[in-house]
Design a protein around this motif. Structure first.
Motif, mmCIF file in Angstrom:
data_model
loop_
_atom_site.group_PDB
_atom_site.id
_atom_site.type_symbol
_atom_site.label_atom_id
_atom_site.label_comp_id
_atom_site.label_asym_id
_atom_site.label_seq_id
_atom_site.Cartn_x
_atom_site.Cartn_y
_atom_site.Cartn_z
ATOM 1 N N GLY A 25 -4.898 -26.789 -44.311
ATOM 2 C CA GLY A 25 -4.225 -26.161 -45.447
ATOM 3 C C GLY A 25 -3.040 -25.351 -44.970
ATOM 4 O O GLY A 25 -1.959 -25.392 -45.570
ATOM 5 N N ARG A 28 -0.587 -27.947 -42.559
ATOM 6 C CA ARG A 28 -0.003 -29.140 -43.182
ATOM 7 C C ARG A 28 0.106 -29.074 -44.702
ATOM 8 O O ARG A 28 0.455 -30.089 -45.322
ATOM 9 N N GLY A 29 -0.239 -27.923 -45.315
ATOM 10 C CA GLY A 29 -0.292 -27.896 -46.787
ATOM 11 C C GLY A 29 -1.212 -28.992 -47.305
ATOM 12 O O GLY A 29 -0.987 -29.558 -48.367
ATOM 13 N N ASP A 30 -2.263 -29.291 -46.528
ATOM 14 C CA ASP A 30 -3.118 -30.440 -46.793
ATOM 15 C C ASP A 30 -4.334 -30.006 -47.598
ATOM 16 O O ASP A 30 -5.364 -29.636 -47.039
#
Lengths: 282, 282
Positions: A25, A28-30
């Motif tokens: 998160g 990677r903004g995942d």
């Protein structure tokens, strides 16, 4: 005032760190999120928010969320809230630790106060800037890896667009597609009114299906309005009877200015729509 | 093996949480990063990486990074590393806590082992899938809020593209623009070779200027190759003498297959390029 709840029902201290530095998160903004509005202890559109969370998860190949657990975490935030009458509850779902194939998703619900500026805009209205999003309206369905229509944690562009709007003296943004059609705001859905008809662009153009927009349309339709989900050329915005940005925390916020041009006064229209929207939660 | 260092010179335990749940890096992918390769205790292209970090910061209106502090954190990771001869050091720079106007950026350097799959691909080569990025090659300069060319933490699309590649039986991706020209990989720069000339697309098309690509070009030019930074039509990839993805951790990785079609054998070309690239660090 902030309240942090985890999916196992426990509470956390929001001032303490809980996220690992290798969480995707952060790196990677995942991951995905939702923002749910709670008014006087009652969450609005929780079902549609959870449905959208599940849809975003599927688009990112994340494990299917346990919606009952998420609902419980929202309730935990509400039960422990001692702030204002309104809460913005963020549901945050990250994939987990990078490079660990057995990584467990890291999830939480975070109740936050609503920004005063957002509350003020509900009554005073806002100015928006039109900004190009760079995509054609047909790319979303052809290229699902672009995640258009998924509510991911990768919002750097949305925030950069808001800073660009501020540089232009505006409060918010309406994104446009390469063909000049209207897309959405960085954190909102566009609703245009013309001749007692409400318009919003279809999700197929690569935008997030709006939970609040849907609630507004439902309420307006019940109150006798016509509602249409169809492409809106940006050129039509200036001559509309009313232009609004809808989202959980901003509810239905009136746009009074587009790219420096003052729109027709939609104060009365706005009052009607807000009344219809609010009445369904009374 | 992981080593975590902060900008004040202290070390952390990478298995412990340090990031707050309201950090905009998590909530919004709002921040930037770099990945620096360290071989036998020596960082490669550290100056260009730090320059790019500063450029990304400017594009996101983040406070100018203290490059000496970042360099110190990288050295801390190196000094405390007890793993393999190679380290991937991630520099992570997040804006800080959401809704706090006085929020301090939260920054760290994280040394990680390089994935075995990445190391294996350096010698065995990879198959790539061409995937549309949805943008025209002219949008980056006109719409800086799209942050094309900034290395942000919002990489959800890049990861989704890699998953799509895997579904297609490929190892990696080459993104293409709406005009069919080559852009970049999700985490790499494209280098094409034809007639003893190295080609890579210009950053103006909305891609990240590659630190490894630049090092490869510098080394190749010194070794007598011609290098050109210009648009590459995707249709030329199949008939090229060689196609490579360059990045810190993958170095110069050979592409042997594009969308299922086997390319001409570039094993010898690859060896030459790798030799030139490695020689400058010897």
């Amino acid at each position: 005032m902030r309240v942090l709840a985890f999916l196992d029902g426990t509470l956390g201290d929001p001032a303490q760190p809980y996220v690992r530095v290798d969480n995707t998160g952060v790196l990677r903004g995942d991951g995905i999120f939702e923002t749910v509005l709670v008014v006087d202890g009652r969450p609005r559109e929780l079902g549609p928010h959870l449905d959208r969370l599940a849809r975003s998860a599927a688009m990112l190949d994340l494990p299917e969320p346990d919606l009952a657990a998420w609902e419980g975490a929202v309730q935990q935030v509400i039960d422990n809230w001692q702030g204002s009458s309104e809460i913005a509850v963020k549901l945050v779902y990250t994939r987990g630790s990078e490079g660990d194939p057995d990584a467990e998703p890291f999830c939480y619900a975070l109740g936050m106060e609503i920004d005063e500026k957002v509350k003020r805009a509900r009554s005073e209205g806002i100015a928006v800037a039109l900004l190009e999003r760079g995509f054609g309206p047909e790319i979303a369905e052809r290229a699902p890896w672009l995640l258009l229509g998924a509510k991911t944690l990768s919002y750097a562009v949305n925030l950069a667009a808001l800073r660009e709007a501020a540089r232009r003296g505006a409060d918010d943004v309406v994104f446009t597609a390469t063909d000049g059609s209207v897309l959405e705001g960085p954190t909102s859905t566009v609703v245009m009114v013309a001749d007692r008809t409400l318009y919003t662009p279809p999700p197929t153009v690569g935008i997030l299906p709006g939970t609040t927009q849907r609630a507004v349309f439902r309420a307006a339709e019940a109150a006798g309005w016509t509602v249409k989900v169809e492409n809106i050329p940006a050129s039509e915005l200036l001559s509309a009877d009313g232009l609004f940005l809808a989202s959980s925390v901003r509810k239905v916020t009136r746009v009074h200015t587009v790219d420096g041009t003052r729109l027709a006064d939609s104060t009365e229209l706005h009052r009607e729509l807000c009344d219809a929207y609010e009445a369904q939660y009374a």
